[in-house]
Design a protein around this motif. Structure first.
Motif: not given
Lengths: 279, 227
Positions: B177-184, B191
């Protein structure tokens, strides 16, 4: 001292701008609640799409706990502004209005006047945080009900069980209060130097925005600066929703927040007790 | 003449192997086909990289041919390849052709290893099942086109009925899993830059312990749809 605090609280109570913060929080939170109530599932499907590709997720996702968390995240930038609106005005507003000189002429020490103002600011900040808590958590639970909470992180996902959440909110709001008290002390500090009420508010917001931008950018140069930025430590409340809770990290950040608060308050007190009040 | 003999031998042995495989499936289905529906209590433990989730209790509902649901008070993550896919595969004898592969020891039991080859267009690309002398499926490997391979390892005890396990360990492939910082909205998060050669796939596992099975209670379809 108590009488002075009462007077300062009365001043805050009578100023229309004091209600801007409460009103802004009410509007923002209610808008988020309405938006989530009408189309929250689509929003969450997008947010958690990475995980839904690999798993069948069952159970209630759209819960009051999650909505309260989303609200707190969204208000990271707005809340300090709302605090600075009132606390940035508390000394400089009186200086520009000409009442500070009259107040300084009363038979109270400068330190008493100073700390009564600071305590009134802390009480105002506390009221804002409690109001946010009522709207986000209590109203969120009434509208969406209770349930497990999914906390999205860059490297994965934390699922907190229903019975394991409310105490985390308790601590998160305490951390949020002390973080906002740091902003209050910064605005208060600048307010003690300024002669009008706009300057402290603008400078405080400017500093918060610059620090937040530096904290967000992943540039090697900024990596050395980030640990000393107060905004880095102000959002440590989010770590209360980690499992296990990184208490050492939280305590370190809270110590830094406390140190900054003492430093700003100390500078303000030093200046206020020695300055010539001419207006 | 020698070639004819060889061909004849191959033909006969292939029929025997196919018959062996079908016999194993019959042995297995003697148990499983008695189940029209079931429900049971389940205790689920998760061990999934990137997913920090506590164990949970729930109730599992299954109805033939492919209705499946886990009901609980909390959030549950199950791999797309759930263990009841085996029941679906076994129930539809026209969709898969069984091929006997070997005999192998699993969980201390000598098992017949059967490869289920899909005959129709199916999401399941291949399935390998390990059936013991009682007709219990001790182990299964299910490979789907969409979701990779899942390994199902079953345990049985004295109370096990109709070939249903008391415990299942599902091991499966997942993407990292890799969630963009702006989404989380994790503003302070770093990162981590990983070398491009590192595989983006990893394995997770879920252990389900079953108790209080109730079979053929004429489950209503609404159980699978109600909120």
């Amino acid at each position: 001292m108590l009488k002075l605090i009462g007077v300062e609280l009365y001043k805050i109570y009578t100023k229309p701008r004091s209600y801007l913060g409460l009103l802004a929080i009410t509007i923002i939170v209610c808008l988020i609640h309405i938006a989530m109530y009408s189309g929250g599932q689509e929003y969450l499907d997008f947010i958690f799409s990475t995980f839904k590709d690999s798993f069948d997720v069952s159970g209630k996702i759209l819960t009051g706990n999650l909505i309260a968390f989303i609200i707190l995240q969204m208000l990271v930038v707005q809340m300090p502004l709302l605090v600075a609106f009132v606390t940035g005005d508390i000394i400089s507003g009186e200086a520009s209005g000409g009442t500070l000189r009259i107040l300084a002429g009363k038979p109270y020490s400068r330190s008493h006047i100073f700390f009564s103002k600071f305590i009134a600011c802390a009480i105002y900040t506390f009221v804002l945080v409690v109001w946010l808590g009522i709207l986000a958590v209590v109203l969120g639970h009434l509208l969406f009900g209770s349930g497990d909470m999914m906390v999205l992180k860059t490297e994965g996902l934390v699922v907190l069980r229903d019975g394991d959440i409310l105490w985390r909110y308790g601590y998160a709001f305490i951390i949020a209060f002390f973080s906002l008290l740091l902003i209050a002390s910064l605005a208060f500090c600048i307010s003690s130097f300024a002669e009008n009420s706009i300057t402290p508010i603008v400078i405080t917001m400017g500093l918060i925005i610059i620090s937040t931008v530096i904290g967000t950018l992943e540039v090697p140069l900024f990596e050395y600066i980030k640990p000393i930025l107060f905004t880095t430590h102000m959002i440590i409340w989010r770590n209360m929703f980690d499992k296990p809770v990184p208490w050492n990290e939280i305590l370190l950040s809270m110590s830094i927040v406390f140190a900054y608060t003492c430093m700003f308050t100390g500078i303000a007190w030093f200046h206020f007790t020695r300055k010539d009040i001419l207006t | 003449m020698r070639n004819y003999i060889l061909l004849f031998t191959l033909f006969i042995s292939s029929i025997t192997i196919a018959q062996d495989a079908k016999e194993v499936i019959r042995r297995c289905n003697k148990n499983l086909l008695q189940i029209k529906d079931y429900n049971c209590k389940a205790h689920i433990d998760f061990d999934i990289p990137g997913l920090n989730i506590e164990k949970i209790d729930g109730i599992i509902y299954y109805k033939r041919p492919n209705k499946f649901r886990i009901k609980s008070n909390g959030i549950i993550f199950m791999p797309k390849q759930n263990p009841n896919q085996i029941l679906t595969i076994m129930a539809d004898t026209t969709a898969f052709m069984p091929v006997f592969i070997a005999k192998e020891s699993v969980n201390g039991q000598v098992c017949d290893v059967i490869q289920m080859v899909p005959l129709k267009e199916n999401d399941i690309a291949a399935a390998k099942i390990y059936v013991d002398s009682k007709g219990y499926i001790q182990k299964a490997e299910i490979t789907s086109k969409e979701n990779g391979t899942a390994m199902v390892n079953n345990k049985f005890d004295a109370t096990s009925k109709y070939g249903m396990p008391c415990q299942t360990l599902i091991t499966f492939d997942i993407k990292k899993f890799k969630v963009p910082k702006m989404v989380s909205v994790e503003l302070n998060a770093k990162t981590t830059s990983k070398p491009t050669t590192t595989s983006t796939k990893t394995t997770g596992s879920i252990k389900i312990t079953y108790t209080s099975y109730l079979f053929n209670t004429k489950l209503s379809d609404t159980v699978f749809t109600e909120k």
